[in-house]
Write a protein that holds these residues in place. Structure first.
Motif, PDB file in Angstrom:
ATOM      1  N   PHE A  12      -2.340  27.772 -29.797  1.00 51.94           N
ATOM      2  CA  PHE A  12      -3.159  28.707 -30.565  1.00 51.94           C
ATOM      3  C   PHE A  12      -2.372  29.950 -30.964  1.00 51.94           C
ATOM      4  O   PHE A  12      -2.696  30.594 -31.961  1.00 51.94           O
ATOM      5  N   GLU A  13      -1.331  30.272 -30.200  1.00 52.04           N
ATOM      6  CA  GLU A  13      -0.467  31.378 -30.621  1.00 52.04           C
ATOM      7  C   GLU A  13       0.257  31.017 -31.918  1.00 52.04           C
ATOM      8  O   GLU A  13       0.391  31.854 -32.821  1.00 52.04           O
ATOM      9  N   ILE A  14       0.677  29.765 -32.021  1.00 52.64           N
ATOM     10  CA  ILE A  14       1.307  29.305 -33.261  1.00 52.64           C
ATOM     11  C   ILE A  14       0.310  29.385 -34.420  1.00 52.64           C
ATOM     12  O   ILE A  14       0.655  29.824 -35.520  1.00 52.64           O
ATOM     13  N   VAL A  15      -0.931  28.991 -34.150  1.00 55.01           N
ATOM     14  CA  VAL A  15      -1.974  29.030 -35.180  1.00 55.01           C
ATOM     15  C   VAL A  15      -2.181  30.451 -35.682  1.00 55.01           C
ATOM     16  O   VAL A  15      -2.182  30.703 -36.888  1.00 55.01           O
ATOM     17  N   TRP A  16      -2.349  31.402 -34.752  1.00 50.88           N
ATOM     18  CA  TRP A  16      -2.644  32.760 -35.230  1.00 50.88           C
ATOM     19  C   TRP A  16      -1.441  33.410 -35.897  1.00 50.88           C
ATOM     20  O   TRP A  16      -1.593  34.161 -36.860  1.00 50.88           O
ATOM     21  N   ALA A  17      -0.239  33.103 -35.428  1.00 49.81           N
ATOM     22  CA  ALA A  17       0.939  33.690 -36.067  1.00 49.81           C
ATOM     23  C   ALA A  17       1.104  33.142 -37.490  1.00 49.81           C
ATOM     24  O   ALA A  17       1.408  33.891 -38.427  1.00 49.81           O
ATOM     25  N   THR A  18       0.869  31.841 -37.649  1.00 46.51           N
ATOM     26  CA  THR A  18       0.965  31.232 -38.975  1.00 46.51           C
ATOM     27  C   THR A  18      -0.116  31.786 -39.898  1.00 46.51           C
ATOM     28  O   THR A  18       0.148  32.116 -41.065  1.00 46.51           O
ATOM     29  N   THR A  63       4.782  32.743 -24.630  1.00 50.66           N
ATOM     30  CA  THR A  63       5.552  33.298 -25.746  1.00 50.66           C
ATOM     31  C   THR A  63       6.605  32.315 -26.238  1.00 50.66           C
ATOM     32  O   THR A  63       6.899  32.258 -27.433  1.00 50.66           O
ATOM     33  N   GLY A  64       7.164  31.524 -25.327  1.00 51.10           N
ATOM     34  CA  GLY A  64       8.162  30.546 -25.718  1.00 51.10           C
ATOM     35  C   GLY A  64       7.586  29.458 -26.612  1.00 51.10           C
ATOM     36  O   GLY A  64       8.190  29.080 -27.630  1.00 51.10           O
ATOM     37  N   ILE A  65       6.420  28.946 -26.242  1.00 50.28           N
ATOM     38  CA  ILE A  65       5.756  27.942 -27.075  1.00 50.28           C
ATOM     39  C   ILE A  65       5.469  28.545 -28.451  1.00 50.28           C
ATOM     40  O   ILE A  65       5.717  27.913 -29.485  1.00 50.28           O
ATOM     41  N   GLY A  66       4.961  29.753 -28.467  1.00 47.06           N
ATOM     42  CA  GLY A  66       4.662  30.415 -29.739  1.00 47.06           C
ATOM     43  C   GLY A  66       5.910  30.644 -30.571  1.00 47.06           C
ATOM     44  O   GLY A  66       5.912  30.414 -31.785  1.00 47.06           O
ATOM     45  N   ALA A  67       6.983  31.076 -29.933  1.00 53.17           N
ATOM     46  CA  ALA A  67       8.226  31.344 -30.656  1.00 53.17           C
ATOM     47  C   ALA A  67       8.812  30.063 -31.243  1.00 53.17           C
ATOM     48  O   ALA A  67       9.220  30.035 -32.409  1.00 53.17           O
ATOM     49  N   GLY A  69       7.210  27.242 -31.859  1.00 46.48           N
ATOM     50  CA  GLY A  69       6.303  26.737 -32.883  1.00 46.48           C
ATOM     51  C   GLY A  69       6.426  27.510 -34.177  1.00 46.48           C
ATOM     52  O   GLY A  69       6.463  26.918 -35.269  1.00 46.48           O
ATOM     53  N   ALA A  70       6.504  28.819 -34.080  1.00 51.43           N
ATOM     54  CA  ALA A  70       6.655  29.649 -35.281  1.00 51.43           C
ATOM     55  C   ALA A  70       7.997  29.367 -35.960  1.00 51.43           C
ATOM     56  O   ALA A  70       8.080  29.340 -37.190  1.00 51.43           O
ATOM     57  N   PHE A  71       9.022  29.133 -35.181  1.00 52.35           N
ATOM     58  CA  PHE A  71      10.340  28.781 -35.716  1.00 52.35           C
ATOM     59  C   PHE A  71      10.255  27.488 -36.536  1.00 52.35           C
ATOM     60  O   PHE A  71      10.729  27.417 -37.669  1.00 52.35           O
ATOM     61  N   ILE A  72       9.601  26.482 -35.959  1.00 49.93           N
ATOM     62  CA  ILE A  72       9.478  25.183 -36.634  1.00 49.93           C
ATOM     63  C   ILE A  72       8.596  25.289 -37.883  1.00 49.93           C
ATOM     64  O   ILE A  72       8.950  24.771 -38.948  1.00 49.93           O
ATOM     65  N   ILE A  73       7.459  25.963 -37.772  1.00 48.27           N
ATOM     66  CA  ILE A  73       6.566  26.148 -38.922  1.00 48.27           C
ATOM     67  C   ILE A  73       7.278  26.937 -40.020  1.00 48.27           C
ATOM     68  O   ILE A  73       7.145  26.621 -41.208  1.00 48.27           O
ATOM     69  N   GLY A  74       8.026  27.945 -39.638  1.00 48.39           N
ATOM     70  CA  GLY A  74       8.755  28.745 -40.618  1.00 48.39           C
ATOM     71  C   GLY A  74       9.728  27.911 -41.431  1.00 48.39           C
ATOM     72  O   GLY A  74       9.832  28.068 -42.650  1.00 48.39           O
ATOM     73  N   ILE A  75      10.409  27.010 -40.760  1.00 51.28           N
ATOM     74  CA  ILE A  75      11.360  26.142 -41.449  1.00 51.28           C
ATOM     75  C   ILE A  75      10.628  25.091 -42.287  1.00 51.28           C
ATOM     76  O   ILE A  75      10.930  24.894 -43.466  1.00 51.28           O
ATOM     77  N   ALA A  76       9.633  24.434 -41.676  1.00 54.64           N
ATOM     78  CA  ALA A  76       8.967  23.307 -42.331  1.00 54.64           C
ATOM     79  C   ALA A  76       8.072  23.721 -43.493  1.00 54.64           C
ATOM     80  O   ALA A  76       8.003  23.003 -44.496  1.00 54.64           O
ATOM     81  N   ALA A  90      17.016  28.375 -30.488  1.00 50.24           N
ATOM     82  CA  ALA A  90      15.786  27.656 -30.141  1.00 50.24           C
ATOM     83  C   ALA A  90      16.015  26.727 -28.947  1.00 50.24           C
ATOM     84  O   ALA A  90      15.168  26.631 -28.048  1.00 50.24           O
ATOM     85  N   ALA A  91      17.159  26.069 -28.911  1.00 54.09           N
ATOM     86  CA  ALA A  91      17.486  25.193 -27.782  1.00 54.09           C
ATOM     87  C   ALA A  91      17.592  25.984 -26.481  1.00 54.09           C
ATOM     88  O   ALA A  91      17.144  25.520 -25.418  1.00 54.09           O
ATOM     89  N   LEU A  92      18.136  27.179 -26.562  1.00 55.17           N
ATOM     90  CA  LEU A  92      18.226  28.025 -25.369  1.00 55.17           C
ATOM     91  C   LEU A  92      16.834  28.452 -24.891  1.00 55.17           C
ATOM     92  O   LEU A  92      16.593  28.551 -23.680  1.00 55.17           O
TER      93      LEU A  92
END
Length: 106
Positions: A12-18, A63-67, A69-76, A90-92
């Motif tokens: 849901f953090e990914i959802v709200w950030a997107t 925060t890691g899941i959100g970060a 997810g936001a990284f992937i959504i930002g690219i995709a 992201a791997a780190l």
């Protein structure tokens, strides 16, 4: 069950950030509403998971899941840059999340 709640809190953090990105500075109603609902669900599930999980572990995983997810959504979906350095970062983050999970007593 706390880990499941924490996982969904991160989603849901990914959802709200997107939705925040899509709200165009809160000028679009539907994305702004989706953002607010996503925030409530995300924070609520995070708070519920913290009844069992340690603060540092829960917050870091959330925060890691959100970060990530936001990284992937930002690219995709938003055409953000995909570079070796960004993927390495992201791997780190993933490595840190795995270590946090493995080191948690709960």
């Amino acid at each position: 069950m706390a880990w499941v709640a924490l996982f969904f809190a991160g989603l849901f953090e990914i959802v709200w950030a997107t939705a925040m990105k899509q709200s165009d500075g809160f000028t679009k109603l539907v994305p702004t509403i989706v953002m607010a609902v996503g925030m409530l669900l995300s924070f609520g599930l995070l708070a519920w998971s913290m009844k069992v999980l340690p603060l540092g572990t829960a917050y870091t995983i959330w925060t890691g899941i959100g970060a990530l997810g936001a990284f992937i959504i930002g690219i995709a979906y938003f055409g953000e840059a995909l570079s070796f350095m960004r993927v390495t970062a992201a791997a780190l983050i993933v490595c840190g999340l795995v270590m946090m999970k493995l080191s948690s007593p709960a």
